[in-house]
Write a protein that holds these residues in place. Structure first.
Motif, PDB file in Angstrom:
ATOM      1  N   VAL A 197       0.948  -1.008  -0.004  1.00 18.28           N
ATOM      2  CA  VAL A 197       0.054   0.006   0.016  1.00 18.28           C
ATOM      3  C   VAL A 197       0.723   1.079  -0.071  1.00 18.28           C
ATOM      4  N   LEU A 198       0.879   1.982  -1.065  1.00 16.55           N
ATOM      5  CA  LEU A 198       1.852   3.122  -1.247  1.00 16.55           C
ATOM      6  C   LEU A 198       1.180   4.448  -1.005  1.00 16.55           C
ATOM      7  N   SER A 199       2.210   5.452  -0.560  1.00 23.29           N
ATOM      8  CA  SER A 199       1.558   6.796  -0.344  1.00 23.29           C
ATOM      9  C   SER A 199       1.326   7.336  -1.766  1.00 23.29           C
ATOM     10  N   PRO A 200       0.138   8.059  -2.093  1.00 20.64           N
ATOM     11  CA  PRO A 200      -0.018   8.661  -3.163  1.00 20.64           C
ATOM     12  C   PRO A 200       0.830  10.113  -3.517  1.00 20.64           C
ATOM     13  N   LEU A 201       1.385  10.734  -2.287  1.00 21.63           N
ATOM     14  CA  LEU A 201       1.938  11.948  -2.511  1.00 21.63           C
ATOM     15  C   LEU A 201       2.639  12.418  -1.377  1.00 21.63           C
ATOM     16  N   ASP A 202       3.374  13.564  -1.300  1.00 23.10           N
ATOM     17  CA  ASP A 202       4.273  13.935  -0.155  1.00 23.10           C
ATOM     18  C   ASP A 202       3.097  14.479   0.973  1.00 23.10           C
ATOM     19  N   GLY A 203       3.739  14.401   2.183  1.00 22.47           N
ATOM     20  CA  GLY A 203       2.795  15.057   3.228  1.00 22.47           C
ATOM     21  C   GLY A 203       2.894  14.083   4.544  1.00 22.47           C
ATOM     22  N   VAL A 204       2.127  14.322   5.334  1.00 24.17           N
ATOM     23  CA  VAL A 204       2.137  13.892   6.648  1.00 24.17           C
ATOM     24  C   VAL A 204       1.031  12.798   6.792  1.00 24.17           C
ATOM     25  N   LEU A 205       1.383  11.503   7.151  1.00 23.56           N
ATOM     26  CA  LEU A 205       0.333  10.498   7.455  1.00 23.56           C
ATOM     27  C   LEU A 205      -0.629  10.801   8.529  1.00 23.56           C
ATOM     28  N   ARG A 206      -1.816  11.429   8.159  1.00 20.61           N
ATOM     29  CA  ARG A 206      -2.639  11.717   9.125  1.00 20.61           C
ATOM     30  C   ARG A 206      -3.599  10.489   9.539  1.00 20.61           C
ATOM     31  N   GLY A 207      -3.899   9.581   8.726  1.00 18.13           N
ATOM     32  CA  GLY A 207      -4.390   8.305   9.051  1.00 18.13           C
ATOM     33  C   GLY A 207      -4.013   6.941   8.536  1.00 18.13           C
ATOM     34  N   LEU A 208      -4.208   6.088   9.395  1.00 22.38           N
ATOM     35  CA  LEU A 208      -3.608   4.802   8.804  1.00 22.38           C
ATOM     36  C   LEU A 208      -4.405   3.726   9.692  1.00 22.38           C
ATOM     37  N   LEU A 209      -4.863   2.741   9.182  1.00 21.93           N
ATOM     38  CA  LEU A 209      -5.532   1.712   9.769  1.00 21.93           C
ATOM     39  C   LEU A 209      -4.548   1.148  10.859  1.00 21.93           C
ATOM     40  N   ARG A 210      -5.056   0.283  11.715  1.00 25.23           N
ATOM     41  CA  ARG A 210      -3.920  -0.345  12.699  1.00 25.23           C
ATOM     42  C   ARG A 210      -3.863  -1.676  12.070  1.00 25.23           C
ATOM     43  N   SER A 211      -2.846  -2.338  12.497  1.00 35.13           N
ATOM     44  CA  SER A 211      -2.406  -3.561  11.855  1.00 35.13           C
ATOM     45  C   SER A 211      -3.408  -4.684  12.389  1.00 35.13           C
ATOM     46  N   GLY A 212      -3.787  -5.549  11.600  1.00 33.66           N
ATOM     47  CA  GLY A 212      -4.666  -6.662  11.912  1.00 33.66           C
ATOM     48  C   GLY A 212      -5.939  -6.596  11.631  1.00 33.66           C
ATOM     49  N   VAL A 213      -6.328  -5.422  10.973  1.00 34.65           N
ATOM     50  CA  VAL A 213      -7.667  -5.153  10.705  1.00 34.65           C
ATOM     51  C   VAL A 213      -8.130  -5.621   9.317  1.00 34.65           C
ATOM     52  N   ARG A 214      -8.932  -6.500   9.218  1.00 34.76           N
ATOM     53  CA  ARG A 214      -9.577  -7.222   7.877  1.00 34.76           C
ATOM     54  C   ARG A 214     -10.230  -5.987   6.884  1.00 34.76           C
ATOM     55  N   VAL A 215     -10.014  -6.047   5.639  1.00 40.75           N
ATOM     56  CA  VAL A 215     -10.585  -4.955   4.728  1.00 40.75           C
ATOM     57  C   VAL A 215     -10.890  -5.611   3.615  1.00 40.75           C
ATOM     58  N   GLY A 216     -12.204  -4.841   2.953  1.00 35.95           N
ATOM     59  CA  GLY A 216     -12.531  -5.453   1.639  1.00 35.95           C
ATOM     60  C   GLY A 216     -11.491  -4.608   0.677  1.00 35.95           C
ATOM     61  N   GLN A 217     -11.717  -5.074  -0.733  1.00 33.34           N
ATOM     62  CA  GLN A 217     -10.959  -4.218  -1.696  1.00 33.34           C
ATOM     63  C   GLN A 217     -11.854  -3.021  -1.857  1.00 33.34           C
ATOM     64  N   GLN A 218     -10.518  -1.954  -2.270  1.00 35.23           N
ATOM     65  CA  GLN A 218     -11.018  -0.488  -2.352  1.00 35.23           C
ATOM     66  C   GLN A 218     -11.536   0.068  -1.130  1.00 35.23           C
ATOM     67  N   VAL A 219     -11.076  -0.212   0.125  1.00 39.43           N
ATOM     68  CA  VAL A 219     -11.752   0.328   1.363  1.00 39.43           C
ATOM     69  C   VAL A 219     -10.690   1.366   1.806  1.00 39.43           C
ATOM     70  N   LYS A 220     -11.176   2.261   2.282  1.00 43.77           N
ATOM     71  CA  LYS A 220     -10.106   3.259   2.902  1.00 43.77           C
ATOM     72  C   LYS A 220      -9.140   3.102   3.998  1.00 43.77           C
ATOM     73  N   VAL A 221      -7.959   3.012   3.777  1.00 43.58           N
ATOM     74  CA  VAL A 221      -6.918   2.611   4.655  1.00 43.58           C
ATOM     75  C   VAL A 221      -6.116   3.527   5.460  1.00 43.58           C
ATOM     76  N   GLY A 222      -6.245   4.667   4.625  1.00 42.83           N
ATOM     77  CA  GLY A 222      -5.400   5.851   5.238  1.00 42.83           C
ATOM     78  C   GLY A 222      -5.601   7.354   4.583  1.00 42.83           C
ATOM     79  N   ASP A 223      -5.092   8.212   5.065  1.00 40.06           N
ATOM     80  CA  ASP A 223      -4.899   9.552   4.366  1.00 40.06           C
ATOM     81  C   ASP A 223      -3.709  10.200   4.619  1.00 40.06           C
ATOM     82  N   ILE A 224      -3.430  11.033   3.876  1.00 39.30           N
ATOM     83  CA  ILE A 224      -2.145  11.949   3.628  1.00 39.30           C
ATOM     84  C   ILE A 224      -2.625  13.395   3.624  1.00 39.30           C
ATOM     85  N   ASP A 225      -1.937  14.128   4.718  1.00 36.51           N
ATOM     86  CA  ASP A 225      -2.260  15.758   4.827  1.00 36.51           C
ATOM     87  C   ASP A 225      -0.974  16.256   4.118  1.00 36.51           C
ATOM     88  N   PRO A 226      -1.417  16.877   2.896  1.00 34.83           N
ATOM     89  CA  PRO A 226      -0.435  17.685   2.049  1.00 34.83           C
ATOM     90  C   PRO A 226       0.135  19.055   2.947  1.00 34.83           C
TER      91      PRO A 226
END
Length: 284
Positions: free
Chosen positions: A212-241
């Motif tokens: 799972v790659l960072s799409p841009l430069d910035g601060v990692l403002r959100g990221l799921l905790r390890s061990g969470v089961r997700v479906g395809q194309q579920v939000k797992v994080g966000d970058i604050d530019p």
């Protein structure tokens, strides 16, 4: 800072305890309401440091000086309120309604659709965002879309439809949000608050070890905790530019606006219903 203030006002039940719901719960508790928040057993929370729902796993969790505490039964709520805290109950079906009969119910799941909230569940019901119709399945709707109308109280009709496009922050919208490339168990490799660059590996989806790659430069403002089961194309994080690390640990401007709108809507209904003893939404 420890909060020693007892919560003694009207009971407000908030469905959901994620980021936006936590902004609502925080504002209500600060205003003196007795807030009860319900969650599912394994909530998906990208911005978990500022989500009261983190108490589901941790037992208790603090957001900006207010503590939420997981309870195993609704009978534990008075003790938690007495300590100035917010009880979190695993109760997605709202069985707690029969015992506490809250004066206000706020559906803050933000599922973009109504997952079962009905207007008759409380004297005042409020739905956040699209999926609700004021005057039909809820009494009021709060606009959650970023922009000029964020926080608008809607007494008739619906919020703006879901566009599927994240709100614009510093010129970025869809680009700043990270989605799972496939279904599986997410494993984090970076931590919220870290500065990252485009292309950095933030985690993997267990199995094929898909990065799972960072799409841009910035601060990692959100990221799921390890061990969470997700479906395809579920939000797992966000970058604050904007690059402000401190934003990771505080309630967002969006959540504050929505929380303030909920408090205002309750007080407004209280004043308009003075003399009508069937609706008592104020703080005692």
């Amino acid at each position: 800072m420890k909060n020693n203030r007892k919560l003694t006002g009207s009971i407000v039940l908030v469905r959901g305890a994620g980021e936006q719901a936590s902004g609502v719960g925080w504002a209500l508790a600060k205003a003196g309401f007795r807030v009860l928040m319900t969650e599912v057993e394994q909530p998906l929370m990208v911005r978990w440091p500022v989500s009261f729902g983190t108490a589901v796993e941790e037992g208790k969790w603090s957001v900006e000086g207010l503590v939420a505490r997981r309870v195993s039964s609704p009978e534990e709520c008075p003790n938690v309120w007495g300590n100035g805290e917010i009880p979190i109950l695993i109760d997605p079906d709202l069985n707690v309604l029969d015992l506490w009969q809250p004066e206000v119910l706020v559906d803050a799941i933000l599922a973009k659709r109504n997952l079962g909230t009905q207007r008759q569940m409380a004297p005042l019901t409020i739905g956040l965002g699209p999926g609700f119709t004021a005057g039909e399945d809820v009494h009021l709707v709060i606009e959650t879309n970023r922009g000029h109308d964020l926080g608008r109280i809607i007494a008739s009709g619906t919020a703006e439809p879901n566009t599927g496009i994240p709100g614009n922050i510093a010129g970025y919208s869809r680009e700043r949000v990270i989605y799972s490339p496939q279904a599986g168990v997410f494993r984090a490799q970076r931590q919220i608050g870290e500065k990252v660059a485009a292309g950095d590996v933030l985690g993997t989806i267990e199995g094929l070890n898909t990065p799972v790659l960072s799409p841009l430069d910035g601060v990692l403002r959100g990221l799921l905790r390890s061990g969470v089961r997700v479906g395809q194309q579920v939000k797992v994080g966000d970058i604050d530019p904007r690059g402000k690390v401190e934003y990771c640990w505080t309630i967002s401007e969006k959540a504050r606006a929505i929380g303030a709108a909920v408090v205002l809507s309750i007080l407004e209904q209280r004043h308009s219903a003075e003399g009508n003893k069937t609706i008592i939404c104020g703080v005692s």
